[in-house]
Motif scaffolding. Sequence first.
Motif, short mmCIF file in Angstrom:
data_model
loop_
_atom_site.label_atom_id
_atom_site.label_comp_id
_atom_site.label_asym_id
_atom_site.label_seq_id
_atom_site.Cartn_x
_atom_site.Cartn_y
_atom_site.Cartn_z
N PRO A 6 -13.63 -35.84 -18.12
CA PRO A 6 -13.32 -35.84 -16.70
C PRO A 6 -12.83 -34.48 -16.22
N TYR A 45 -12.79 -36.33 -8.82
CA TYR A 45 -12.91 -36.19 -10.27
C TYR A 45 -14.24 -36.78 -10.71
N ILE A 47 -17.12 -37.35 -14.22
CA ILE A 47 -17.37 -37.31 -15.66
C ILE A 47 -18.56 -36.39 -15.91
N ARG A 56 -18.83 -40.38 -10.61
CA ARG A 56 -17.59 -40.05 -9.93
C ARG A 56 -16.51 -41.00 -10.43
N ILE A 57 -15.33 -40.48 -10.72
CA ILE A 57 -14.26 -41.35 -11.21
C ILE A 57 -13.58 -42.02 -10.03
N ASP A 58 -13.48 -43.33 -10.14
CA ASP A 58 -12.88 -44.11 -9.06
C ASP A 58 -11.38 -44.24 -9.30
N GLU A 59 -10.63 -43.59 -8.45
CA GLU A 59 -9.17 -43.53 -8.64
C GLU A 59 -8.52 -44.91 -8.60
N SER A 61 -9.83 -47.84 -9.36
CA SER A 61 -10.10 -48.56 -10.62
C SER A 61 -9.26 -48.02 -11.76
N ALA A 62 -9.12 -46.72 -11.80
CA ALA A 62 -8.32 -46.11 -12.87
C ALA A 62 -6.89 -46.63 -12.81
N LYS A 64 -5.90 -49.36 -11.44
CA LYS A 64 -5.89 -50.79 -11.75
C LYS A 64 -5.82 -51.00 -13.27
N THR A 65 -6.63 -50.22 -14.00
CA THR A 65 -6.63 -50.33 -15.46
C THR A 65 -5.26 -49.98 -16.03
N LEU A 66 -4.69 -48.90 -15.50
CA LEU A 66 -3.37 -48.49 -15.99
C LEU A 66 -2.32 -49.54 -15.68
N THR A 68 -2.85 -52.72 -15.54
CA THR A 68 -3.03 -53.81 -16.51
C THR A 68 -2.26 -53.49 -17.79
N PHE A 69 -2.40 -52.23 -18.22
CA PHE A 69 -1.67 -51.84 -19.43
C PHE A 69 -0.17 -52.00 -19.21
N ALA A 70 0.26 -51.59 -18.03
CA ALA A 70 1.69 -51.63 -17.75
C ALA A 70 2.21 -53.06 -17.79
N TYR B 3 -6.74 -38.34 -16.16
CA TYR B 3 -7.70 -39.33 -16.66
C TYR B 3 -7.93 -39.23 -18.17
N PHE B 7 -4.52 -42.13 -20.83
CA PHE B 7 -5.22 -43.08 -21.68
C PHE B 7 -5.05 -42.77 -23.17
N GLN B 12 2.03 -47.06 -25.68
CA GLN B 12 1.22 -48.04 -24.97
C GLN B 12 0.09 -48.56 -25.86
N GLU B 248 -14.00 -49.38 -15.81
CA GLU B 248 -14.33 -49.48 -14.39
C GLU B 248 -14.23 -48.19 -13.62
N ARG B 249 -13.35 -47.29 -14.06
CA ARG B 249 -13.18 -46.07 -13.27
C ARG B 249 -14.42 -45.19 -13.32
#
Lengths: 117, 369, 381
Positions: A6, A45, A47, A56-59, A61-62, A64-66, A68-70, B3, B7, B12, B248-249
């Motif tokens: 990225p 941003y 890839i 294109r990196i979708d902020e 979604s990124a 959202k994933t983080l 989930t981890f949290a 990014y 990760f 984590q 997804e990102r």
Amino acid sequence: MCLAVPGEVKTIYVANGTRMGVVSFGGVEKEICFAYLPDLQVGDYTIVHVGFAISRIDEVSAQKTLDTFAELGLLDEELEELRSGDWLSQANSASLRVGEHSGPTAAPAAMRGEIIE
Amino acid sequence: MKYLDEFRNGPQARRLAEEIARVTTRSWSIMEVCGGQTHSIIRNGIDQILPPQIELIHGPGCPVCVTPLNVIDKALAIAARPEVIFCSFGDMLRVPGSRDDLLRVKGAGGDVRVVYSPLDALKLARDNPNRQVVFFAIGFETTAPANAMAIKLAKQQKIKNFSALVSHVLVPPAMEAILRSSGNRVQAFLAAGHVCSVMGYHQYHILAKSYQVPIVVTGFEPLDLLEGIRRAVSQLEAGQASVENGYERVVTEAGNVLAQTTISEVFEVTNRGWRGIGVIPYSGWKLNAEYAELDAELRFSVSNVDPSESSICRAGEVLQGSIKPNECAAFGKACTPRHPLGATMVSSEGACAAYYNYGRFVELQGMKG
Amino acid sequence: MSRIADDPIENVAGSQPSVAQTTKVEPSANRAAVEMHEFSCPIPIHDHQHIIMGHGGGGTLSAELIEQIFLPRFGNPALYALGDSTVLSLPSSRIAVSTDSFVVRPLFFPGGSIGDLAVNGTVNDLAMSGARPLYLTAGFILEEGLPIDDLVRIVDDMARAARAAGITIVAGDTKVVQRGHGDGCYINTSGIGVVAAGLDLCLDRATVGDVVILSGTIGDHGMAVMSRRDGLEFDAPITSDTACLADLVQTILHACPETHVLRDPTRGGLATSLNEIANASRCGIVIEEQAIPIDSTVRSACDFLGLDPLLVANEGKLVAVVPEGSADAVVTAMRNHPLGSRAALIGRVVADEHNMVVARTSLGGHRIVTMPIGEQLPRIC
């Protein structure tokens, strides 16, 4: 198969009829082809693989994933505990006593698998 | 780097591994399809923090490993020609052909150059009008848009001294071939995130449904991989088999349509031999008739190479996950990272090389048996 | 800081005027002994913008090169004497000797040049055995066509590095090879230093229980050079770490005279140095990956090209293996030195019959750290 990293779009221009630009990968800048992402904007941003922006990196979604981890995640104290269990980071930050910890020589719990004869 | 760092968070990651352990009730075998994912797993020691019931099978997704021997031999023959500047990605240089590799051809006088991008090869062709510049266009779907664009631009801009030796491979047919093989042990797939960024993941639904296998589109950083494994295990434990997007990102269902269009302008689907595995129907791309003039195979008449694979190397079975590297008689004896017989022993993330080192380590830990 | 207390240099060639008058006729030996004051220079060297074959021919052109480029920059009594050899007196009979040849593309890179490397590289090799470096020789192989201005820059860099290291360049040689037979400039340097009595630094002295200390960030030099390499160029604020480590070594030895091993992780990177130590000492080394300092831009550049920073070259870093009890003192002393401000304890020596280097990853897993088989190549996979 595919090393793609990225980076942030810094500039966009047209060279030899192709949409090109400069992408910064954490301070490392390289000319990249944007032909496949006509909507890419400066500040986005993306890839990049072998000199081409492929996605294109979708902020949102990124994040959202983080998130989930949290949710699975840890309290700050727990994080701190994990860090301080690290014999070297402790050694490097304060005292340099290393003998008192089991250290990384202890066999990792999950080491397993077929053994080579 | 944004990014990436988020990760790679160690605590984590350990928490995710704990979560995987919590939901795992029995043994599961999951294949990460992509060599880049294998690299990240080995590099970060991800397999070692997983519960012992989870086995990761390294898939055939290393483009240099599966590029067929006859194509490598053609590359070596072309690269040795005095008029040629032969351009390749760096990882291809040590891959053994029947007798040599590109580094040895370079040592013997061949003009072999490492390029970062296929556009760099195109630039070399413009800058060296009196030389023949040949680009070794290998890779999976991720690399195809870049390679197709360089070839398309060469034709558009009438760069006559540029040609490409094309050997593209496609992921979904290989996944299906693995599922159909009699010795298949794969129960779920981590699909290759960057391949999907180009091609989307709509084509995987039918695979998941027909073979009742969960497929999770997965990224490459430690947390991405652990999340992919967590989702795959959750599906397996629940008896589900659907396609999920864990990356997804970067990945959308449709992928990069513009890139797909250019690929179809330049390439057409073909049956492709995979090194060590054999021919998989409709599993590759080659130049279509409109671009035949840019085909290095035709330009340099190298169609009659006579490849001979090591008779003892079983890299193919390793690639399919049907044997472990140490079940091959040559492993660690005739075949080592320094003297590889098969491509899987070449790079540190190749299944055999990884196993070679890992095995020494396991022995070190006194956990033999 | 000059390490030559009183001038130990004697010039024997000067007492042999007949020799000195003879401009060497053997092909391209330009260590020609030429009496400077008798030499008249009809054509200033800068009339040549590029090195030509004649500059290595041992004749007038060779002499001009010495007189106008090397002597003014390296100038010291030993060199001015232009003898066939130089006689030196040493303050101790316990000496360290090292030789190294320098080839680098490009010749100039962010943070330095082949000239810096040629001095610092050999000086550091001497320093790793605990020596105080004193003297250096320099042999140049120049390619026909090398711009004279480039040579001047290289020699300037060498002179500056030599002054910084407190060493004297006491002998030199130049040859010229035909265009296409060299990468502009190759340099070989050999060095001599003196080693204090009682010091015993050796690759095979790492002992189970010792700790491994790294003097600072890794990968800077290799990535700075890579950023300017044909076909892979990228823009990044990364500069080579080329530096003379001799003073830092003295600092370490002061803090811990019983230091077991010092090694500068140059080609092949930290991974190679640690494997060399493990193999020579018949032990294993376990490192904590997170403890290894890496500049964030260097890390990004490695990510971007798919390279492992542990395998990337350094030119101003060292690894010290010291008894555990001295770890605190050594790290503290290093951090108070400008070349060790980011020094860190990175691992320790363990018993292992396979002599492996193992890294504990930030996730808590382990990976084997192997020596690279050849040059690291950027990968797509």
